[in-house]
Scaffold this active site. Sequence first.
Site, short mmCIF file in Angstrom:
data_model
loop_
_atom_site.label_atom_id
_atom_site.label_comp_id
_atom_site.label_asym_id
_atom_site.label_seq_id
_atom_site.Cartn_x
_atom_site.Cartn_y
_atom_site.Cartn_z
N ASP A 66 0.81 -1.22 0.00
CA ASP A 66 0.00 0.00 0.00
C ASP A 66 0.84 1.27 0.00
OD1 ASP A 66 0.99 -0.43 2.55
OD2 ASP A 66 -0.95 -0.65 3.51
N GLU A 142 -9.59 -1.63 4.96
CA GLU A 142 -10.20 -1.21 6.22
C GLU A 142 -11.51 -1.96 6.47
OE1 GLU A 142 -8.66 0.60 8.35
OE2 GLU A 142 -8.36 2.68 7.71
C1 GLP Z 1 -0.53 0.53 8.57
C2 GLP Z 1 -0.23 -0.18 7.24
C3 GLP Z 1 -0.30 -1.68 7.38
C4 GLP Z 1 0.37 -2.08 8.67
C5 GLP Z 1 -0.47 -1.60 9.82
C6 GLP Z 1 0.16 -1.83 11.18
O1 GLP Z 1 -1.58 1.41 8.46
N1 GLP Z 1 -1.04 0.23 6.16
O2 GLP Z 1 0.25 -2.31 6.24
O3 GLP Z 1 0.47 -3.48 8.74
O4 GLP Z 1 -0.88 -0.27 9.66
O5 GLP Z 1 1.17 -0.91 11.45
P1 GLP Z 1 2.19 -1.07 12.65
O6 GLP Z 1 3.07 -2.23 12.27
O7 GLP Z 1 2.95 0.21 12.71
O8 GLP Z 1 1.41 -1.36 13.87
#
Ligand code: GLP
Length: 240
Positions: A66, A142
Amino acid sequence: MIIHVMDDYEQMSIKAAGIVADQVTAKSDTVLGLATGSTPEGMYRLLVEKHRRGMDFSRVVAFNLDEYIGLPPEHPQSYHYYMYHKFFKHINIPPQNINIPRGLADNFDRVCQEYDRRINEAGGIDLLVLGVGRNGHIGFNEPNSRLNIGTHVIGLTENTIKVNGRFFRSLEEVPRRAITMGMGSILKARKIVLLANGLNKALAIKETVSGKITTEVPVSLLQLHPNLLIIVDKGAASLI
Ligand code: GLP
C-alpha cells in the site's frame, strides 16, 4: 494456521527474517509481498544483515501492499521512502523488480489495474509478509461491509488516521486516502506470514485466530487461507 508465540519483538523479527531468507534461498526468483509499519522494521534490519553476509536478492521481485494517496515518494512518511531507506537501498534487488503502489497519479483506476496486472504477470505472490492494524485492517483494507478483490483506492477510517498520526507532526497531515492491494491478491499469496507484537494487537490477533470471519475485521478472512503462519510476541498473543 500455525502460530508461533515468541518471547519478544526481537525473537519475532528473527523468526520472520529466517522464513523470508529460507524462501529466497529455496527460490531465488521469489515474489515477495511486503508490508510497512513499525512491526516489520526489525525483520528488514535482520534481512539487511543477512544480505551483508552474502544473501542474494538479485532475482527477487517485490510488491508492497500500500501507499498513502498524495504523498510523493520522497516524503519521509510515504511507504516508498520507508521501503527504500529501511530495506531496498541496503540490498541488491534490481530497481525494476520493486513495485510499490503510486500515491500520486492522474488516473488511479489505471494505476490499480496496472498493479494487479504486474502481480499476475509475476505469477502471483509466493510469500506475503503482513502486519495488522489495531482495527483488523491488512494493507489498507479497512473494516467495511464489503471488501475489494483488486488494488483500489480507499478512505482511511478515523481509527487508522488517529493511530497512524503518531508518525506525522499532526493529525491534519495524515492523508485521508490510500491505495492498497486488495483481498484477492492477498488471499491468493501462496504463503502468508502475519506479524504482530504488543498488547494493542492482542484483540486483532484473537479475531484472526478464532473470531467470526467478517469483512468488518479484514484480518479474520485470513482464516480461509490454507498456508498461514502467525508470528507474535507474548503481548499480541495474550488473548489467545
Ligand atoms: C498501517 C499499514 C499496514 C500495517 C499496519 C500496522 O496502516 N497500512 O500495512 O500493517 O498499519 O502498522 P504497525 O506495524 O505500525 O502497527
